[in-house]
Write an enzyme that holds these catalytic residues in place. Structure first.
Site, PDB file in Angstrom:
ATOM      1  N   LYS A 118       0.683  -1.067  -0.560  1.00  0.00           N
ATOM      2  CA  LYS A 118      -0.200   0.263   0.092  1.00  0.00           C
ATOM      3  C   LYS A 118       0.846   1.667  -0.194  1.00  0.00           C
ATOM      4  CE  LYS A 118      -1.745   2.800   1.953  1.00  0.00           C
ATOM      5  NZ  LYS A 118      -2.006   4.501   2.247  1.00  0.00           N
ATOM      6  N   GLY A 122       7.239   5.363   7.876  1.00  0.00           N
ATOM      7  CA  GLY A 122       6.235   6.534   8.532  1.00  0.00           C
ATOM      8  C   GLY A 122       5.659   7.252   9.689  1.00  0.00           C
ATOM      9  N   VAL A 171       1.482   5.833  13.529  1.00  0.00           N
ATOM     10  CA  VAL A 171       0.532   4.545  13.069  1.00  0.00           C
ATOM     11  C   VAL A 171       1.867   3.126  13.019  1.00  0.00           C
ATOM     12  CG1 VAL A 171       0.350   4.030  10.775  1.00  0.00           C
ATOM     13  CG2 VAL A 171      -0.251   5.659  11.297  1.00  0.00           C
ATOM     14  N   GLY A 172       2.902   3.874  13.236  1.00  0.00           N
ATOM     15  CA  GLY A 172       4.363   3.017  13.147  1.00  0.00           C
ATOM     16  C   GLY A 172       3.852   2.529  14.996  1.00  0.00           C
ATOM     17  N   GLU A 194       9.511   1.528  10.900  1.00  0.00           N
ATOM     18  CA  GLU A 194      10.779   2.963  10.991  1.00  0.00           C
ATOM     19  C   GLU A 194       9.753   4.443  10.975  1.00  0.00           C
ATOM     20  OE1 GLU A 194      12.820   6.077  10.749  1.00  0.00           O
ATOM     21  OE2 GLU A 194      12.528   5.105   8.100  1.00  0.00           O
ATOM     22  N   CYS A 240      12.516  11.496   7.605  1.00  0.00           N
ATOM     23  CA  CYS A 240      12.478  11.245   9.297  1.00  0.00           C
ATOM     24  C   CYS A 240      13.941  11.457   9.758  1.00  0.00           C
ATOM     25  CB  CYS A 240      11.851   9.816   9.338  1.00  0.00           C
ATOM     26  SG  CYS A 240      12.368   8.663   8.536  1.00  0.00           S
ATOM     27  N   GLU A 278       7.730  16.027  17.047  1.00  0.00           N
ATOM     28  CA  GLU A 278       8.358  16.083  15.571  1.00  0.00           C
ATOM     29  C   GLU A 278       7.555  17.186  14.947  1.00  0.00           C
ATOM     30  OE1 GLU A 278       8.414  12.512  13.147  1.00  0.00           O
ATOM     31  OE2 GLU A 278       9.870  12.535  12.082  1.00  0.00           O
TER      32      GLU A 278
HETATM   33  C1  UN1 Z   1      13.776   9.163   5.487  1.00  0.00           C
HETATM   34  O1  UN1 Z   1      14.007   9.910   5.750  1.00  0.00           O
HETATM   35  O2  UN1 Z   1      12.376   8.963   5.666  1.00  0.00           O
HETATM   36  O3  UN1 Z   1      18.667   8.881   5.030  1.00  0.00           O
HETATM   37  C2  UN1 Z   1      14.581   8.280   4.818  1.00  0.00           C
HETATM   38  C3  UN1 Z   1      18.875   9.640   3.933  1.00  0.00           C
HETATM   39  C4  UN1 Z   1      17.561   9.161   3.109  1.00  0.00           C
HETATM   40  C5  UN1 Z   1      16.357   8.724   3.940  1.00  0.00           C
HETATM   41  C6  UN1 Z   1      15.815   9.142   4.660  1.00  0.00           C
HETATM   42  N1  UN1 Z   1      18.655   7.614   2.451  1.00  0.00           N
HETATM   43  O4  UN1 Z   1      18.729  10.238   4.116  1.00  0.00           O
END
Ligand code: UN1
Length: 502
Positions: A171, A222, A226-227, A245, A279, A385
């Site tokens: 999804k 995400g 939710v995680g 994650e 993230c 965040e």
């Molecule tokens: C994310 O931040 O959602 O390390 C993923 C990084 C990328 C992946 C980020 N390779 O900034």
């Protein structure tokens, strides 16, 4: 083939209800997509279960062959697909292209790993026994992916899951269905067998239906909200596994021994790349008092100037936010920081009209928001965040231990970096910062795919990418074979079968 549909059991399947994908820089429509239902998910899970028996019988290199075709396409079409990423998720164009490069790297890793050893040969106490740790696929893997890396992250999940012999039900994020559609086309063109790869477009209800279904593993990248609910739900179901994650409230620590020529760009890249919507983006800069004033002056000057604008323009550093609701959230957090009494240093929350490029009036624009505050455990703005270009400067005095205490003073632990020329400070940070991804003299973004990617504390459980994901998508079997005609037990256990005396 219908233009936009789910892809289930080798067929493009239309849906009754549809939703529209919009370019976040212009508001332009990119097409209508079907909104997946519980029934669509159930059909996809059934198809994936059915396809599993044959798929698992193929050899690793044979399964990887399909992925090599995908890899070739990603390499050949980096510019075109990169532009699609930029149009649909608003990342500036070099980031759009880097998303495709990262996807290609992950597919290369997974397919290449199809020829590498899997499992271990393990010694036995008994010379006549051969012992092994063998791996086998778990079955159907449910994948739920975010919009901010709309091509790369789906391959973090699916490339390894497929090469390991699982089938998938995916999804994608509702904000980037066109990128998802492009991935499904790559899989179809590679000839992936029916039912092995299934994509159900849609929203959180479709994602929840995957989590509730009979899939053996759930991979999620995400939001923390939710995680955590997925980790709780799946974690409470015996036999089911989740690797999740989530985000963080990441920090860059700048010590009194930092080279500011490196510290300032590292902080700008960490905080503003992808408009703060990684993230791993940094929303806290923890800076030693000896270098604070100079760092502040230089960081503020940079934040005033970073180019916000049309993400297709190569001169742009920050594109728009993903959607109006998200812009609202960022605005609210900027207001909250003000209400909490911080000292605002840069406020580009509302861009001036002349900063918004022609034809982009409907974009979800926001520029950097930078403030300073003494550390206060009760401030929400430095603990929650935001997922935007919202950055706190926190001055500290004293030793590296204190800086690391501040770095650790959040419930999260995803990414962070230290800027210092003193190896003792760097080593202390390395050993004590509570992080899944930690960097020295670098921004805290930009991890390469062959590293484990995931966080500690509330930032995650399991690592839904590369080598580490193998734990979530395979079973281990401890397999022991006796090469002798006699049974000899380990641990000195007697193998005599004693009988009653006559
Ligand atoms: C994310 O931040 O959602 O390390 C993923 C990084 C990328 C992946 C980020 N390779 O900034």
């Amino acid at each position: 083939m219908a233009s936009h549909a789910h892809y289930i059991d080798g067929e493009w399947v239309e849906g009754e209800e549809t939703f529209v994908s919009e370019n976040p820089a212009t508001g332009e429509s990119l097409g209508a997509f079907p909104r997946g239902t519980e029934e669509d998910v159930a059909t996809a899970v059934d198809a994936a279960e059915e396809a599993f028996e044959e798929w698992r019988e193929l050899s690793y290199p044979n399964r990887a062959e399909y992925l090599w075709d995908v890899y070739e396409e990603l390499k050949a079409r980096t510019d075109e697909l990169g532009e699609l990423v930029t149009r649909e998720c608003g990342k500036e164009i070099s980031e759009g292209q880097a998303d495709i490069v990262e996807a290609a790297h992950m597919v290369e890793w997974a397919a290449g790993n199809g020829r590498h050893p899997h499992g271990d040969v393990v010694p036995s106490e008994i010379a006549a026994k051969d012992a092994y740790m063998r791996r086998s696929p778990r079955g159907v893997v449910g994948c739920i992916t975010p919009w901010n890396f709309p091509i790369a992250i789906p391959f973090w999940h699916m490339a390894v899951a497929l090469v390991e012999g699982n089938t998938v039900v995916w999804k994608p994020a509702e904000q980037t269905p066109k990128c998802a559609h492009a991935i499904a086309e790559l899989m179809v063109d590679a000839g992936i067998p029916d039912g092995v790869f299934n994509m159900v477009q849609g929203f959180g209800d479709a994602g929840a239906a995957i989590v509730d279904s009979d899939v053996e593993s759930v991979l999620f990248t995400g939001s923390a909200e939710v995680g955590h609910s997925i980790a709780n739900e799946v974690g409470g179901t015996p036999g089911k596994l989740a690797a999740c994650e989530m985000g963080g409230k990441n920090a860059v620590v700048v010590t009194e021994h930092a080279d500011l020529d490196l510290a300032v760009p590292a902080a700008v890249l960490s905080s503003f790349k992808t408009t703060g919507q990684r993230c791993v983006s940094s929303e806290r800069l923890i800076v030693h008092t000896d270098v604070y004033d100079e760092f502040k002056e230089r960081f503020v000057a940079a934040a005033e100037k970073v180019a916000v604008g049309d993400p297709l323009d190569e001169g742009t550093f920050m594109g728009p936010l993903i959607e109006p609701e998200h812009r609202e959230k960022v605005r609210k957090y900027n207001d909250l920081a003000r209400e909490e009494g911080v000292e605002v240093l840069v406020d580009r929350t509302e861009l001036d009209d002349d900063e918004i490029p022609d034809g982009h009036e409907d974009g979800h624009w926001v520029g950097p928001f930078v403030y300073e505050t003494p550390y206060d455990p009760d401030l929400r703005c430095i603990h929650e965040e935001v997922f935007g270009p919202h950055v706190a400067l926190i001055e500290y005095d004293g030793d590296i231990e204190h800086a690391v205490d501040l770095q650790n003073a959040t419930p999260y632990g995803l990414a962070g970096s230290i800027i210092s020329e003193d190896y003792r400070q760097i080593n202390y940070y390395r050993d004590h910062a509570e992080l899944g991804l930690a960097y020295g003299n670098l921004p805290c973004i930009g991890a390469e795919v062959q590293l484990p990617f995931g966080g500690v504390k509330k930032s995650g459980n399991g690592y839904p990418s590369a080598r580490e994901i193998i734990e979530a998508v395979t079973e281990r079997t401890a397999w022991t074979l006796n090469n002798s005609k006699d049974i000899e037990m380990a641990q000195g256990l007697s193998a005599d079968i004693k009988v009653e005396e006559e």
